[in-house]
Design an enzyme around this catalytic site. Structure first.
Site, PDB file in Angstrom:
ATOM      1  N   ASN A  12      21.484   9.967  17.095  1.00  0.00           N
ATOM      2  CA  ASN A  12      20.499   8.892  16.980  1.00  0.00           C
ATOM      3  C   ASN A  12      19.516   9.312  15.893  1.00  0.00           C
ATOM      4  O   ASN A  12      18.627  10.129  16.124  1.00  0.00           O
ATOM      5  CB  ASN A  12      19.805   8.728  18.340  1.00  0.00           C
ATOM      6  CG  ASN A  12      18.772   7.615  18.337  1.00  0.00           C
ATOM      7  OD1 ASN A  12      18.476   7.030  17.299  1.00  0.00           O
ATOM      8  ND2 ASN A  12      18.221   7.328  19.497  1.00  0.00           N
ATOM      9  N   ARG A  96      24.097   5.729  16.995  1.00  0.00           N
ATOM     10  CA  ARG A  96      23.276   4.571  17.342  1.00  0.00           C
ATOM     11  C   ARG A  96      22.879   3.883  16.033  1.00  0.00           C
ATOM     12  O   ARG A  96      22.335   4.519  15.130  1.00  0.00           O
ATOM     13  CB  ARG A  96      22.017   5.023  18.064  1.00  0.00           C
ATOM     14  CG  ARG A  96      21.107   3.854  18.326  1.00  0.00           C
ATOM     15  CD  ARG A  96      19.769   4.293  18.849  1.00  0.00           C
ATOM     16  NE  ARG A  96      18.956   3.132  19.128  1.00  0.00           N
ATOM     17  CZ  ARG A  96      17.643   3.110  19.022  1.00  0.00           C
ATOM     18  NH1 ARG A  96      16.987   4.182  18.637  1.00  0.00           N
ATOM     19  NH2 ARG A  96      16.964   2.022  19.302  1.00  0.00           N
ATOM     20  N   HIS A 185      17.424  -2.734  21.964  1.00  0.00           N
ATOM     21  CA  HIS A 185      17.631  -1.963  23.202  1.00  0.00           C
ATOM     22  C   HIS A 185      18.919  -2.393  23.910  1.00  0.00           C
ATOM     23  O   HIS A 185      19.037  -2.260  25.129  1.00  0.00           O
ATOM     24  CB  HIS A 185      16.478  -2.158  24.223  1.00  0.00           C
ATOM     25  CG  HIS A 185      15.159  -1.595  23.808  1.00  0.00           C
ATOM     26  ND1 HIS A 185      13.967  -2.232  24.082  1.00  0.00           N
ATOM     27  CD2 HIS A 185      14.846  -0.446  23.165  1.00  0.00           C
ATOM     28  CE1 HIS A 185      12.970  -1.502  23.621  1.00  0.00           C
ATOM     29  NE2 HIS A 185      13.464  -0.420  23.050  1.00  0.00           N
ATOM     30  N   ARG A 246       2.826  -2.046  19.949  1.00  0.00           N
ATOM     31  CA  ARG A 246       3.159  -3.361  19.359  1.00  0.00           C
ATOM     32  C   ARG A 246       2.578  -4.490  20.205  1.00  0.00           C
ATOM     33  O   ARG A 246       2.592  -4.407  21.434  1.00  0.00           O
ATOM     34  CB  ARG A 246       4.671  -3.547  19.263  1.00  0.00           C
ATOM     35  CG  ARG A 246       5.343  -2.579  18.336  1.00  0.00           C
ATOM     36  CD  ARG A 246       6.857  -2.816  18.263  1.00  0.00           C
ATOM     37  NE  ARG A 246       7.522  -1.549  18.055  1.00  0.00           N
ATOM     38  CZ  ARG A 246       8.672  -1.195  18.612  1.00  0.00           C
ATOM     39  NH1 ARG A 246       9.324  -2.035  19.394  1.00  0.00           N
ATOM     40  NH2 ARG A 246       9.190  -0.023  18.377  1.00  0.00           N
ATOM     41  N   GLU A 389      21.011   5.703  27.381  1.00  0.00           N
ATOM     42  CA  GLU A 389      21.586   5.093  26.178  1.00  0.00           C
ATOM     43  C   GLU A 389      22.632   6.003  25.540  1.00  0.00           C
ATOM     44  O   GLU A 389      23.629   5.521  25.009  1.00  0.00           O
ATOM     45  CB  GLU A 389      20.454   4.764  25.186  1.00  0.00           C
ATOM     46  CG  GLU A 389      19.601   3.610  25.690  1.00  0.00           C
ATOM     47  CD  GLU A 389      18.301   3.408  24.913  1.00  0.00           C
ATOM     48  OE1 GLU A 389      17.308   4.088  25.240  1.00  0.00           O
ATOM     49  OE2 GLU A 389      18.282   2.587  23.997  1.00  0.00           O
TER      50      GLU A 389
END
Ligand code: AMP
Length: 403
Positions: A12, A96, A185, A246, A389
């Site tokens: 990743n 990823r 996601h 965010r 993940e």
């Protein structure tokens, strides 16, 4: 590929980081995990945990100029554990990749054409896709003979119907610039929705699940019978829930206002909404533990930030209940969702009318296992389902190379 090639390396790559895990898929076992941070700086740092040998965590500090240096450093660590990347047991490397646009709906064997397409998507993922490409090219140089598989964050959301994916703006403009809702996601939403069905003892095709992935980035998804039908992130990961830094949903006219009235540049507005908004913008902290601690001390800014965060969650729970028509389960996951019992309790408070409730004792249990936190006999199962993940990427990668 040899018959005993059962290992998958998951990479990743971020702009200045490289997270990795080596897994054995025959036993679904993690052999080693690690992270290289601050690549390109004087203070690069590699943290390696050799799980297979049960050895101590090893930390190396010192400059690593680029991703190539980082990959070589992690390869050396794995080799020291007897798990070198030159081993015939390594079946593939799973990467990823954040943005796969509309084209990539499933894990994909990477070739030059695939890399070009990932590159073409850089304008819609300027922070992530370039780093992912760098990671792929570096790994290809190290093991050119090995299948390299891209697993896209957006793929799980490509099943969204047009009426959920399109913004209500001029169609020609939207199409010319590929402006639509992609969602992110995805590997987490896929893994958690499937794991939730398992927890209920059902096939994913039989259940409707609302997944709340609440980490530093946060997103919700509505999953009907194993297929995503709506998700809260959009063209970029800025839309939707209140996040660590965010804003999530905001009137787009705020951005015009910031330009015209506050005199901010586009880059300054981008930075404001992505890095200085959300919980950190509201109260100065983005770590939910710190926010809870401040609330306990009577801090009003922290309390208001928490309430805004929870209010947005409730709105999405209501919206996705309406989208799905029937909800079988709500699953909380990621750093906040898995650990912050007060967030789960507050998000569910007053939703008995939707069949949703949390049992205080069950909610207080700390565990790494998937578990139900709703009262016995509750119409909607409320669950905590730790996400994974890397395992999802490894499983998708291994499934593709052994198919
Ligand atoms: P993630 O992005 O999934 O790694 O989640 C990171 C976030 O999880 C942190 O910023 C914290 O806000 C939150 N978090 C992690 N551990 C806890 C905890 N024990 N209690 C509350 N929040 C936590």
């Amino acid at each position: 590929m040899t018959a005993n090639a059962t290992r998958v390396l998951v990479l990743n790559s971020g702009s200045s980081s490289l997270k990795y895990q080596l897994l054995d898929m025959a036993q679904t076992r993690r052999l080693a995990v690690g992270l290289v941070e601050r690549i390109g700086e004087e203070t690069s740092r590699l943290v390696h945990t050799p799980l297979a040998t049960g050895g101590e965590r090893r930390v190396h500090e010192g400059p690593m100029a680029d991703h190539d240096a980082a990959l070589k450093a992690l390869a050396a660590e794995l080799a020291a554990d007897g798990l070198g990347l030159d081993s015939p047991q390594l079946a593939a490397i799973g990467h990823r990749v954040v943005h796969g646009g509309l084209k990539f709906t499933a894990p994909t064997v990477i070739d030059e054409a695939v890399l070009k397409e990932i590159e073409r998507l850089v304008p819609v993922a300027p922070l992530h896709n370039p780093a992912n490409i760098t990671g792929i090219r570096t790994a290809q140089a190290l093991r050119p003979d090995l299948p390299q598989i891209a697993v896209f964050d957006t793929a799980f959301h490509t099943t969204m119907p047009e009426h959920a994916a399109r913004y209500a703006i001029d169609v020609a403009t939207a199409d010319a610039h590929r402006i639509r809702r992609y969602g992110f996601h995805g590997t987490s939403h896929a893994y958690v929705s499937r794991r939730t069905a398992q927890l209920l003892g059902k096939d994913p095709s039989e259940v409707n699940v609302i997944v709340l992935h609440l980490g530093n980035g946060a997103s919700a998804s509505a999953v009907a019978g194993g297929r995503c039908v709506d998700t809260s992130m959009g063209l970029t990961p800025l839309e939707g829930l209140v996040m660590g830094t965010r804003s999530g949903d905001i009137d787009p006219a705020v951005t015009f206002h910031l330009r015209r009235v506050a005199g901010m540049s586009t880059d300054e507005i981008d930075e404001l909404l992505n890095k200085r908004s959300g919980l950190v913008g509201l109260c100065g902290d983005n770590d939910m533990r710190e926010i809870r601690r401040r609330i306990d001390e009577g801090d009003e800014a922290a309390a208001l930030a928490f309430d805004i965060y929870v209010h947005r969650l409730k709105k999405y729970l209501g919206a996705y209940t309406a989208v799905l028509g029937r909800v079988d389960a709500v699953a909380f996951t990621a750093g906040v969702g898995e650990n912050a019992a007060p967030v789960r309790a507050a998000a569910m408070a007053g939703l008995e009318g939707l069949g949703m409730a949390v049992d205080a004792d069950r909610n207080a249990v700390r565990s790494n296992e998937p578990r139900l936190i709703s009262p016995e006999g509750s119409p909607v199962a409320v669950a905590v389902v730790p996400t994974d993940e890397e395992l999802e990427i490894a499983q998708q990668t291994y499934a593709l190379v052994t198919a």
